[in-house]
Every structure is written in C-alpha cells, then in structure tokens.
Design a protein around this motif. Structure first.
Motif, PDB file in Angstrom:
ATOM      1  N   LEU A  65       0.819  -1.205   0.000  1.00  0.00           N
ATOM      2  CA  LEU A  65       0.000   0.000   0.000  1.00  0.00           C
ATOM      3  C   LEU A  65       0.860   1.266   0.000  1.00  0.00           C
ATOM      4  O   LEU A  65       2.007   1.253   0.455  1.00  0.00           O
ATOM      5  CB  LEU A  65      -0.917   0.011   1.226  1.00  0.00           C
ATOM      6  CG  LEU A  65      -2.088  -0.959   1.198  1.00  0.00           C
ATOM      7  CD1 LEU A  65      -2.712  -1.079   2.579  1.00  0.00           C
ATOM      8  CD2 LEU A  65      -3.142  -0.511   0.182  1.00  0.00           C
ATOM      9  N   ALA A  66       0.271   2.352  -0.486  1.00  0.00           N
ATOM     10  CA  ALA A  66       0.935   3.654  -0.446  1.00  0.00           C
ATOM     11  C   ALA A  66       1.073   4.086   1.011  1.00  0.00           C
ATOM     12  O   ALA A  66       0.064   4.134   1.739  1.00  0.00           O
ATOM     13  CB  ALA A  66       0.136   4.680  -1.230  1.00  0.00           C
ATOM     14  N   PRO A  67       2.292   4.404   1.476  1.00  0.00           N
ATOM     15  CA  PRO A  67       2.473   4.808   2.874  1.00  0.00           C
ATOM     16  C   PRO A  67       1.644   6.046   3.222  1.00  0.00           C
ATOM     17  O   PRO A  67       1.651   7.032   2.502  1.00  0.00           O
ATOM     18  CB  PRO A  67       3.970   5.109   2.960  1.00  0.00           C
ATOM     19  CG  PRO A  67       4.591   4.309   1.861  1.00  0.00           C
ATOM     20  CD  PRO A  67       3.576   4.322   0.750  1.00  0.00           C
ATOM     21  N   GLY A  68       0.902   5.935   4.306  1.00  0.00           N
ATOM     22  CA  GLY A  68       0.143   7.067   4.818  1.00  0.00           C
ATOM     23  C   GLY A  68      -1.259   7.213   4.280  1.00  0.00           C
ATOM     24  O   GLY A  68      -2.129   7.755   4.962  1.00  0.00           O
ATOM     25  N   THR A  69      -1.501   6.736   3.057  1.00  0.00           N
ATOM     26  CA  THR A  69      -2.812   6.966   2.439  1.00  0.00           C
ATOM     27  C   THR A  69      -3.470   5.689   1.926  1.00  0.00           C
ATOM     28  O   THR A  69      -4.663   5.700   1.612  1.00  0.00           O
ATOM     29  CB  THR A  69      -2.697   7.945   1.267  1.00  0.00           C
ATOM     30  OG1 THR A  69      -1.781   7.415   0.284  1.00  0.00           O
ATOM     31  CG2 THR A  69      -2.191   9.306   1.742  1.00  0.00           C
ATOM     32  N   GLY A  70      -2.719   4.615   1.800  1.00  0.00           N
ATOM     33  CA  GLY A  70      -3.279   3.388   1.248  1.00  0.00           C
ATOM     34  C   GLY A  70      -4.076   2.600   2.273  1.00  0.00           C
ATOM     35  O   GLY A  70      -3.677   2.481   3.439  1.00  0.00           O
ATOM     36  N   TYR A  71      -5.210   2.057   1.844  1.00  0.00           N
ATOM     37  CA  TYR A  71      -6.109   1.302   2.727  1.00  0.00           C
ATOM     38  C   TYR A  71      -6.302  -0.125   2.212  1.00  0.00           C
ATOM     39  O   TYR A  71      -6.295  -0.380   0.998  1.00  0.00           O
ATOM     40  CB  TYR A  71      -7.490   1.952   2.792  1.00  0.00           C
ATOM     41  CG  TYR A  71      -7.600   3.107   3.750  1.00  0.00           C
ATOM     42  CD1 TYR A  71      -8.096   2.927   5.039  1.00  0.00           C
ATOM     43  CD2 TYR A  71      -7.204   4.394   3.369  1.00  0.00           C
ATOM     44  CE1 TYR A  71      -8.203   3.992   5.921  1.00  0.00           C
ATOM     45  CE2 TYR A  71      -7.315   5.465   4.248  1.00  0.00           C
ATOM     46  CZ  TYR A  71      -7.815   5.251   5.523  1.00  0.00           C
ATOM     47  OH  TYR A  71      -7.913   6.309   6.403  1.00  0.00           O
ATOM     48  N   MET A  72      -6.511  -1.026   3.144  1.00  0.00           N
ATOM     49  CA  MET A  72      -7.016  -2.360   2.830  1.00  0.00           C
ATOM     50  C   MET A  72      -8.452  -2.457   3.326  1.00  0.00           C
ATOM     51  O   MET A  72      -8.758  -2.026   4.444  1.00  0.00           O
ATOM     52  CB  MET A  72      -6.164  -3.445   3.490  1.00  0.00           C
ATOM     53  CG  MET A  72      -6.655  -4.865   3.164  1.00  0.00           C
ATOM     54  SD  MET A  72      -5.598  -6.189   3.824  1.00  0.00           S
ATOM     55  CE  MET A  72      -6.068  -6.153   5.563  1.00  0.00           C
ATOM     56  N   PHE A  73      -9.319  -3.029   2.501  1.00  0.00           N
ATOM     57  CA  PHE A  73     -10.717  -3.227   2.860  1.00  0.00           C
ATOM     58  C   PHE A  73     -11.061  -4.696   2.667  1.00  0.00           C
ATOM     59  O   PHE A  73     -10.837  -5.261   1.596  1.00  0.00           O
ATOM     60  CB  PHE A  73     -11.627  -2.358   1.990  1.00  0.00           C
ATOM     61  CG  PHE A  73     -13.100  -2.622   2.175  1.00  0.00           C
ATOM     62  CD1 PHE A  73     -13.741  -2.244   3.345  1.00  0.00           C
ATOM     63  CD2 PHE A  73     -13.848  -3.254   1.188  1.00  0.00           C
ATOM     64  CE1 PHE A  73     -15.099  -2.489   3.533  1.00  0.00           C
ATOM     65  CE2 PHE A  73     -15.203  -3.497   1.363  1.00  0.00           C
ATOM     66  CZ  PHE A  73     -15.830  -3.110   2.536  1.00  0.00           C
ATOM     67  N   VAL A  74     -11.588  -5.313   3.726  1.00  0.00           N
ATOM     68  CA  VAL A  74     -11.943  -6.728   3.695  1.00  0.00           C
ATOM     69  C   VAL A  74     -13.416  -6.876   4.034  1.00  0.00           C
ATOM     70  O   VAL A  74     -13.918  -6.259   4.981  1.00  0.00           O
ATOM     71  CB  VAL A  74     -11.109  -7.542   4.703  1.00  0.00           C
ATOM     72  CG1 VAL A  74     -11.372  -9.039   4.525  1.00  0.00           C
ATOM     73  CG2 VAL A  74      -9.626  -7.244   4.564  1.00  0.00           C
ATOM     74  N   ARG A  75     -14.096  -7.713   3.269  1.00  0.00           N
ATOM     75  CA  ARG A  75     -15.517  -7.985   3.524  1.00  0.00           C
ATOM     76  C   ARG A  75     -15.740  -9.489   3.454  1.00  0.00           C
ATOM     77  O   ARG A  75     -15.433 -10.124   2.449  1.00  0.00           O
ATOM     78  CB  ARG A  75     -16.389  -7.273   2.489  1.00  0.00           C
ATOM     79  CG  ARG A  75     -17.873  -7.282   2.829  1.00  0.00           C
ATOM     80  CD  ARG A  75     -18.674  -6.589   1.753  1.00  0.00           C
ATOM     81  NE  ARG A  75     -20.058  -6.396   2.147  1.00  0.00           N
ATOM     82  CZ  ARG A  75     -21.034  -6.059   1.302  1.00  0.00           C
ATOM     83  NH1 ARG A  75     -20.762  -5.877   0.022  1.00  0.00           N
ATOM     84  NH2 ARG A  75     -22.267  -5.907   1.744  1.00  0.00           N
ATOM     85  N   ASP A  76     -16.247 -10.054   4.535  1.00  0.00           N
ATOM     86  CA  ASP A  76     -16.387 -11.503   4.616  1.00  0.00           C
ATOM     87  C   ASP A  76     -17.618 -11.877   5.437  1.00  0.00           C
ATOM     88  O   ASP A  76     -18.046 -11.117   6.312  1.00  0.00           O
ATOM     89  CB  ASP A  76     -15.157 -12.104   5.294  1.00  0.00           C
ATOM     90  CG  ASP A  76     -14.372 -13.021   4.386  1.00  0.00           C
ATOM     91  OD1 ASP A  76     -14.844 -13.320   3.277  1.00  0.00           O
ATOM     92  OD2 ASP A  76     -13.282 -13.454   4.782  1.00  0.00           O
ATOM     93  N   PRO A  77     -18.166 -13.059   5.186  1.00  0.00           N
ATOM     94  CA  PRO A  77     -19.235 -13.538   6.065  1.00  0.00           C
ATOM     95  C   PRO A  77     -18.663 -14.003   7.387  1.00  0.00           C
ATOM     96  O   PRO A  77     -17.504 -14.429   7.472  1.00  0.00           O
ATOM     97  CB  PRO A  77     -19.827 -14.706   5.275  1.00  0.00           C
ATOM     98  CG  PRO A  77     -18.687 -15.208   4.453  1.00  0.00           C
ATOM     99  CD  PRO A  77     -17.883 -13.995   4.080  1.00  0.00           C
ATOM    100  N   LEU A  78     -19.467 -13.910   8.423  1.00  0.00           N
ATOM    101  CA  LEU A  78     -19.122 -14.470   9.724  1.00  0.00           C
ATOM    102  C   LEU A  78     -19.809 -15.834   9.822  1.00  0.00           C
ATOM    103  O   LEU A  78     -20.985 -15.930  10.139  1.00  0.00           O
ATOM    104  CB  LEU A  78     -19.586 -13.542  10.849  1.00  0.00           C
ATOM    105  CG  LEU A  78     -18.796 -12.238  11.010  1.00  0.00           C
ATOM    106  CD1 LEU A  78     -19.542 -11.266  11.908  1.00  0.00           C
ATOM    107  CD2 LEU A  78     -17.417 -12.522  11.579  1.00  0.00           C
ATOM    108  N   MET A  79     -19.065 -16.860   9.491  1.00  0.00           N
ATOM    109  CA  MET A  79     -19.626 -18.204   9.482  1.00  0.00           C
ATOM    110  C   MET A  79     -19.544 -18.828  10.868  1.00  0.00           C
ATOM    111  O   MET A  79     -18.643 -18.497  11.655  1.00  0.00           O
ATOM    112  CB  MET A  79     -18.875 -19.059   8.459  1.00  0.00           C
ATOM    113  CG  MET A  79     -18.993 -18.534   7.045  1.00  0.00           C
ATOM    114  SD  MET A  79     -20.685 -18.525   6.403  1.00  0.00           S
ATOM    115  CE  MET A  79     -20.961 -20.285   6.173  1.00  0.00           C
ATOM    116  N   PRO A  80     -20.438 -19.759  11.206  1.00  0.00           N
ATOM    117  CA  PRO A  80     -21.529 -20.267  10.376  1.00  0.00           C
ATOM    118  C   PRO A  80     -22.747 -19.338  10.433  1.00  0.00           C
ATOM    119  O   PRO A  80     -22.733 -18.319  11.117  1.00  0.00           O
ATOM    120  CB  PRO A  80     -21.839 -21.613  11.027  1.00  0.00           C
ATOM    121  CG  PRO A  80     -21.525 -21.386  12.478  1.00  0.00           C
ATOM    122  CD  PRO A  80     -20.334 -20.473  12.492  1.00  0.00           C
TER     123      PRO A  80
END
Length: 259
Positions: A102-117
């Motif tokens: 990621l770009a230092p200072g401005t880059g983001y990671m976004f994760v979207r997942d189900p909460l199983m079960p």
C-alpha cells in the motif's frame, strides 16, 4: 447485504491511481471499480483464470497465489479482499503483504467476509439440516487448518501486522424473507439464491474429502439444507464483517483510532 451501491467503505484518496483486488474470482468487483474510476489502473489476482476476456482497458488480471511473495512495482491506494474466509492457510501473512504493497500514509485495505456459520435468531428445531450443515462446515474447515469462523480475528490481525485507523463494522441479512421491511425481504431473497446456487461448491470437498461423506449422501443432504434456507419459519440470518485499515506514514506511530 449491500453498501447502497458502494463498492467499499474505506476512506481512500478521491482519485485513486492503483487498486488491487485479491482473490478476484470472476472479476466483477474489479471491473465495476474500473468503470467507476476510469483514471485508475485496477489489477485483479486469482489462482484461476475465470475472469472475463473483455474488460475495461484499465483492468488487468493476473494468475497469482496471494500467499506467495508479492512483486508489484507500484504502491496501491486500495487493496480489496472479499469472501476470503476459505482462501488462505495464513490470512495474517496475506494482510502483511497487503500492508507492504500500500501507499504509505494513504493506502487502505478493505476486507468484507461472512461471519460463518449462519446464525439462528430463534433456536431451530432438533434435526434441522441447516444447523447440522453449520456444525459440519466448522468441523471440516478446522480439520484442514482453514477454519471458516476465523474472520472475527481480522481487525486484530490487521493491527498486529501494522495497520492503523482500523475500523470494523457488522452487517446482517435474513436468508429467507422473515424479517420485516421491503428492503430486508428483497435482500434476503437475493442472498438466498446466491447461497443455494453455491452451496454444493462450498460443501463438496470438505464433506467428501474431509468428513468422508459420499457424494450421493451429500447431495441429498444439501436439498434438505436448501429447503431450510427457504423456510421462513426458521429465523436464520447471515452476519457479515467489514473491516478496513490504513498503512501508516514511515514516521507515524502505529496506534490510530479504532472501533
């Protein structure tokens, strides 16, 4: 379960230049993001070449195992991951690779997942096939070292590898139209269709190779599971997780606000 038409909720820069979609699958998210951001170069990676042959000119797809070394020559404004709960043996290591890309200072990671079960709002009757499927799925995924109920750890893992400003949000939707409200009912029917169409693929390897079920037994069982999914008297719902975090500046203390 939707974001009112948005593809993510991370507060990225207004005009992103480089975006990565990890485990892109069919490439739908990557294509839609590229269409919304024509000035952005979008890369989708996956183990399988199942992406469309035609895509916007600012989209490219690469065959890549995200658990191998990342060798990208650019820094990304956003790294997006979705439905990865069953993908990786070491999800935390993948998060570390994302952070470093990621770009230092401005880059983001976004994760979207189900909460199983899946969860029941009211206790299901004894012998409910969907409840048995829940238990078997957790058991089998734990046996192979890739537990499907580990997404609750994502926010903590992100902080541990160095992300700041980590934010976690939850979402939920019924798996049949038992909830009140037109929007809830419409969303539940779409989700129900997706799950019914995909449940054989979700189940086959874990049930037959790990738990030792025959294919015939599993297919008969899944028909009962689908009937349970369509039963409005079973108040079952799917809970989802959304979490995002930022790569800090080089001289920034790794202790941003979180929720």
């Amino acid at each position: 379960m939707n974001l009112d038409g948005k593809l993510h909720i991370a507060p990225i820069v207004p005009e992103p230049k480089n975006v990565l979609d990890v485990a892109t699958g069919t490439g739908v998210w990557a294509v839609e993001f590229a269409q919304e951001n024509p000035g952005c170069a979008v890369v989708g990676t996956d183990l399988s070449p199942i992406q469309p042959s035609y895509a916007p000119p600012n989209v490219s797809f690469e065959i890549m195992d995200a658990e191998d070394e990342w060798t990208f020559t650019v820094k990304f404004d956003l790294v997006h991951l979705r439905a990865i709960v069953s993908c990786f043996k070491d999800t935390k290591a993948v998060f570390k690779s994302a952070l470093e890309s990621l770009a230092p200072g401005t880059g983001y990671m976004f994760v979207r997942d189900p909460l199983m079960p899946f969860k029941f709002f009211t206790p299901p009757p004894e012998g409910t096939a969907l409840a048995e499927w829940n238990s078997c799925l957790v058991e089998a995924s734990q046996k192979v070292g890739m537990p499907w109920n580990r997404s609750t750890n994502y926010a903590q893992w992100m902080r541990e590898v160095g992300f700041v400003d980590v934010v976690e949000k939850r979402e939920a939707a019924g798996l049949s139209p038992w909830m009140k409200g037109k929007r809830n009912k419409e969303t539940s029917l779409l989700l129900q269709e997706n799950i019914c169409n995909g449940i054989e693929g979700m189940s086959m390897a874990l049930f037959t190779r790990v738990l030792g079920w025959s294919k015939e037994r599993l297919l008969e069982f899944l028909e009962r599971v689908k009937n349970d999914l369509r039963n409005v008297d079973l108040h079952v719902f799917s809970e989802g997780l959304m979490v995002y975090g930022r790569r800090p500046y080089p001289d920034e203390e790794p202790c941003g606000p979180s929720s």
